[in-house]
Design an enzyme around this catalytic site. Structure first.
Site, PDB file in Angstrom:
ATOM      1  N   LYS A 162      23.720  41.871 132.017  1.00 22.00           N
ATOM      2  CA  LYS A 162      24.520  40.677 132.319  1.00 22.00           C
ATOM      3  C   LYS A 162      25.311  40.347 131.074  1.00 22.00           C
ATOM      4  O   LYS A 162      24.811  39.771 130.126  1.00 22.00           O
ATOM      5  CB  LYS A 162      23.603  39.507 132.694  1.00 22.00           C
ATOM      6  N   GLY A 169      17.390  30.979 124.813  1.00 17.08           N
ATOM      7  CA  GLY A 169      16.180  31.789 124.607  1.00 17.08           C
ATOM      8  C   GLY A 169      14.925  31.033 125.044  1.00 17.08           C
ATOM      9  O   GLY A 169      14.039  31.583 125.704  1.00 17.08           O
ATOM     10  N   GLU A 224      16.659  37.626 120.601  1.00 16.83           N
ATOM     11  CA  GLU A 224      17.431  37.676 119.338  1.00 16.83           C
ATOM     12  C   GLU A 224      18.320  36.445 119.379  1.00 16.83           C
ATOM     13  O   GLU A 224      19.300  36.425 120.125  1.00 16.83           O
ATOM     14  CB  GLU A 224      18.313  38.925 119.272  1.00 16.83           C
ATOM     15  N   CYS A 240      25.670  36.059 114.249  1.00 18.45           N
ATOM     16  CA  CYS A 240      24.317  35.462 114.193  1.00 18.45           C
ATOM     17  C   CYS A 240      23.800  35.436 112.763  1.00 18.45           C
ATOM     18  O   CYS A 240      23.143  34.479 112.357  1.00 18.45           O
ATOM     19  CB  CYS A 240      23.372  36.226 115.099  1.00 18.45           C
ATOM     20  N   GLU A 294      23.470  25.609 113.567  1.00 18.11           N
ATOM     21  CA  GLU A 294      24.302  26.810 113.625  1.00 18.11           C
ATOM     22  C   GLU A 294      25.681  26.400 114.159  1.00 18.11           C
ATOM     23  O   GLU A 294      25.798  25.896 115.276  1.00 18.11           O
ATOM     24  CB  GLU A 294      23.678  27.848 114.562  1.00 18.11           C
TER      25      GLU A 294
HETATM   26  P1  NAD Z   1      24.355  31.760 124.924  1.00 16.86           P
HETATM   27  O1  NAD Z   1      22.889  31.576 124.714  1.00 16.86           O
HETATM   28  O2  NAD Z   1      25.145  30.619 125.401  1.00 16.86           O
HETATM   29  O3  NAD Z   1      24.594  32.931 126.014  1.00 16.86           O
HETATM   30  C1  NAD Z   1      24.045  34.216 125.830  1.00 16.86           C
HETATM   31  C2  NAD Z   1      23.921  34.870 127.201  1.00 16.86           C
HETATM   32  O4  NAD Z   1      22.970  34.132 127.968  1.00 16.86           O
HETATM   33  C3  NAD Z   1      25.224  34.870 128.009  1.00 16.86           C
HETATM   34  O5  NAD Z   1      25.333  36.071 128.731  1.00 16.86           O
HETATM   35  C4  NAD Z   1      25.014  33.697 128.960  1.00 16.86           C
HETATM   36  O6  NAD Z   1      25.740  33.796 130.163  1.00 16.86           O
HETATM   37  C5  NAD Z   1      23.518  33.797 129.227  1.00 16.86           C
HETATM   38  N1  NAD Z   1      22.896  32.555 129.704  1.00 16.86           N
HETATM   39  C6  NAD Z   1      23.265  31.276 129.426  1.00 16.86           C
HETATM   40  N2  NAD Z   1      22.449  30.409 130.080  1.00 16.86           N
HETATM   41  C7  NAD Z   1      21.549  31.160 130.769  1.00 16.86           C
HETATM   42  C8  NAD Z   1      20.454  30.852 131.636  1.00 16.86           C
HETATM   43  N3  NAD Z   1      20.130  29.590 131.925  1.00 16.86           N
HETATM   44  N4  NAD Z   1      19.749  31.870 132.150  1.00 16.86           N
HETATM   45  C9  NAD Z   1      20.056  33.162 131.871  1.00 16.86           C
HETATM   46  N5  NAD Z   1      21.089  33.518 131.072  1.00 16.86           N
HETATM   47  C10 NAD Z   1      21.821  32.527 130.523  1.00 16.86           C
HETATM   48  O7  NAD Z   1      24.917  32.368 123.580  1.00 16.86           O
HETATM   49  P2  NAD Z   1      26.420  32.779 123.235  1.00 16.86           P
HETATM   50  O8  NAD Z   1      27.221  31.552 123.037  1.00 16.86           O
HETATM   51  O9  NAD Z   1      26.892  33.786 124.225  1.00 16.86           O
HETATM   52  O10 NAD Z   1      26.216  33.549 121.851  1.00 16.86           O
HETATM   53  C11 NAD Z   1      26.087  32.896 120.636  1.00 16.86           C
HETATM   54  C12 NAD Z   1      24.647  32.857 120.199  1.00 16.86           C
HETATM   55  O11 NAD Z   1      24.111  34.182 120.159  1.00 16.86           O
HETATM   56  C13 NAD Z   1      24.491  32.316 118.794  1.00 16.86           C
HETATM   57  O12 NAD Z   1      23.419  31.411 118.752  1.00 16.86           O
HETATM   58  C14 NAD Z   1      24.176  33.561 117.970  1.00 16.86           C
HETATM   59  O13 NAD Z   1      23.475  33.304 116.781  1.00 16.86           O
HETATM   60  C15 NAD Z   1      23.395  34.362 118.937  1.00 16.86           C
HETATM   61  N6  NAD Z   1      23.362  35.783 118.553  1.00 16.86           N
HETATM   62  C16 NAD Z   1      22.206  36.300 118.025  1.00 16.86           C
HETATM   63  C17 NAD Z   1      22.151  37.636 117.605  1.00 16.86           C
HETATM   64  C18 NAD Z   1      20.879  38.222 117.032  1.00 16.86           C
HETATM   65  O14 NAD Z   1      20.785  39.449 116.951  1.00 16.86           O
HETATM   66  N7  NAD Z   1      19.903  37.420 116.640  1.00 16.86           N
HETATM   67  C19 NAD Z   1      23.291  38.431 117.720  1.00 16.86           C
HETATM   68  C20 NAD Z   1      24.455  37.875 118.261  1.00 16.86           C
HETATM   69  C21 NAD Z   1      24.475  36.548 118.673  1.00 16.86           C
END
Ligand code: NAD
Length: 498
Positions: A193, A251, A269, A304, A401
């Site tokens: 997804k 998460g 992550e 991240c 963040e």
């Molecule tokens: P996000 O949590 O908003 O979304 C991530 C994914 O989760 C997307 O595909 C989104 O559609 C999905 N999602 C959102 N709500 C959901 C739900 N209720 N159920 C299931 N899936 C759902 O994050 P973002 O804005 O896409 O990305 C930014 C974040 O990602 C930042 O916090 C960043 O630090 C983190 N990140 C972490 C790493 C790592 O390796 N630790 C790497 C890259 C990004």
């Protein structure tokens, strides 16, 4: 065709590719619209132009994809295929990705605004991951337990079943490959997804996976929103594992969904607020300042592991911050298709507004604005690098963040104070240490609450090194054989011999 090198080359390739962009979901080897017929629009954040209409999948699509994924897993056409044969298919996929690397990089740049040079690096990282995990799978042995002669105790490693990979938009293809490559190599069926903000490269990858010969239903892609299709996958009783990269907030939600459904494994992550600690005895202040600026401004700060908290020993702080500000001035945003641009556009107007809100907050909180902060005229969603000095741990900009090009500088007097500041965070994804004192480096390394520590560099690593965090930055590890192990489970077999 020769490789694009200049802005004009990339613009020409974009003009050729954009009209043919694929927006349907990829289910059981076919590109299909969402069951509901709903779509959402992908916009180019650097220009505001519409790129594609993409299928907006929901629970109905998730149910179909999970059914196919489970059926093919049970039939064993991939899950029980000899590892050396799975390796062959995944290496073919890596070769196809390499052949189409310009196109894959371009899709991420158009979709989420990152500079084309960094998108090309991401694609190289994604290919590296695919090759590394493919090459590993026929070298992963089970165990014979030391039981004595009357029995044979085997410890087997088996795939989990259906893995749902839910990924963010900041490194669309690379984050995808970090999850999908080990999960597929281990023999699982994978449903990807992608983020609703960057689905295009994932859909192109699906076509390449089909061409490489992955059996139907082993790899499927469901574009759509988190609260619809993401949630449905996370709550499914027939998904064995959620491999997630994204925010800490989501998460935590996924762990709840796992508890409400089938106790599926959840590898997370998540976010970070990483400290980058500079001692007065570090070598070459100019080089360190350049690296500290790149640590936060690379990929517009949408990283991240961005080094978003810069901790500087007070005796060098003024001189050092001046060098960081000078480096920031050289890292201004530009057209993402221009290979000379260091920064591109913010992913969308929501993220742009969110980051601008944090900048206003920093000013209100009394931090000292040393660079950036002003609006950049549209239509592109650009933000200049921002440096705030005099940040304290109570300030929101020093704790949360931001996920944008905003650096918070703290001063410190002693090693103990630096350590306390560094660890004073809910997150623990990465930390940087700059010093020539090996005793100090090792003392600090052991006590830093962080999944990774970069000593006299920022963001170093390769496919052999695990990537992940501690505390609220998550519990999973991408890359290396540690990640491959996450997508397997142990089976103990006790064979009575007499
Ligand atoms: P996000 O949590 O908003 O979304 C991530 C994914 O989760 C997307 O595909 C989104 O559609 C999905 N999602 C959102 N709500 C959901 C739900 N209720 N159920 C299931 N899936 C759902 O994050 P973002 O804005 O896409 O990305 C930014 C974040 O990602 C930042 O916090 C960043 O630090 C983190 N990140 C972490 C790493 C790592 O390796 N630790 C790497 C890259 C990004």
């Amino acid at each position: 065709m020769s490789r694009p090198r200049t802005l004009t080359d990339w613009q020409a390739l974009a003009a050729r590719l954009t009209p043919q962009l694929q927006g349907n979901a990829f289910i059981n080897d076919d590109f299909v619209p969402a069951v509901s017929g709903e779509t959402f629009e992908c916009l180019n954040p650097a220009t505001g132009e519409r790129l594609a209409k993409v299928a907006s999948c929901d629970g109905a699509d998730a149910e179909i994809a999970v059914r196919h994924a489970r059926a093919v897993f049970k039939r064993g056409g991939w899950s029980r295929m000899a590892p050396v044969e799975r390796k062959g298919v995944l290496l073919r996929l890596a070769d196809l990705m390499e052949r189409h690397q310009d196109e894959l990089a371009l899709l991420d740049t158009l979709d989420m605004g990152k500079p084309i040079t960094s998108a090309l690096d991401d694609v190289a990282g994604a290919i590296g991951s695919m090759r590394h995990q493919a090459e590993s799978i026929d070298k992963l042995y089970g165990e014979v337990a030391p039981t004595g002669e009357q029995v044979l105790g085997l410890v087997l490693r088996e795939p989990l079943g259906v893995v749902a990979s839910i990924v963010p938009w900041n490194f669309p293809l690379m984050m995808t490959a970090w999850k999908v490559a080990p999960a597929l190599a281990a023999g699982n069926s994978v449903i990807l997804k992608p983020s609703e903000k960057s689905p295009l490269s994932a859909l192109r990858l699906a076509a390449l996976a089909r061409e490489a010969g992955l059996p139907s239903g082993v790899f499927q892609v469901l574009p759509g929103f988190g609260h619809t299709v993401g949630r449905a996958l996370a709550l499914s009783m027939d998904v064995e594992c959620l491999a997630f990269t994204g925010s800490t907030t989501v998460g935590k939600q996924l762990m709840q969904y796992a508890g409400q459904s089938n106790l599926k494994r959840v590898f997370l992550e998540c976010g970070g607020k990483s400290p980058n600690i500079v001692f007065a005895d570090c070598a070459d202040l100019d080089r360190v300042a350049e690296s500290a600026a790149a640590a936060i401004f690379y990929n517009q700060g949408e990283v991240c592991i961005a080094g978003s908290r810069l901790l500087v020993e007070n005796s060098i702080r003024d001189a050092f911050v001046a060098k960081v500000v000078a480096a920031a001035e050289r890292m201004q945003p530009g057209d993402p298709l221009d290979p000379t641009s260091f920064m591109g556009a913010m992913v969308d107007s929501t993220q742009h507004e969110r980051v601008m809100g944090y900048i206003r907050k920093g000013i209100d909180e009394g931090a000292v604005l040393r660079a950036g902060g002003e609006d950049v005229a549209g239509p592109g969603l650009f933000i200049r690098p921002v440096v705030f000095d005099g940040v304290t741990p109570e300030m929101v900009i020093g704790r949360e963040e931001i996920f944008g090009p905003v650096l918070s500088v703290f001063g410190f007097e002693t090693e103990e104070e630096a350590l306390a500041l560094a660890n004073d965070s809910d997150f623990g994804l990465a930390a940087g240490l700059w010093s020539q004192d090996i005793g100090r480096i090792m003392r600090m390394t052991h006590r830093l609450e962080s999944g990774q520590v970069f000593v006299n560099n920022w963001a170093g690593g390769d496919q052999s090194m695990p990537f992940g965090g501690v505390k609220q930055s998550g519990n999973g590890r991408d890359k290396s054989h540690h990640s491959l192990a996450e997508y397997t489970q142990l089976k103990s077999v006790w064979i009575a011999l007499s």
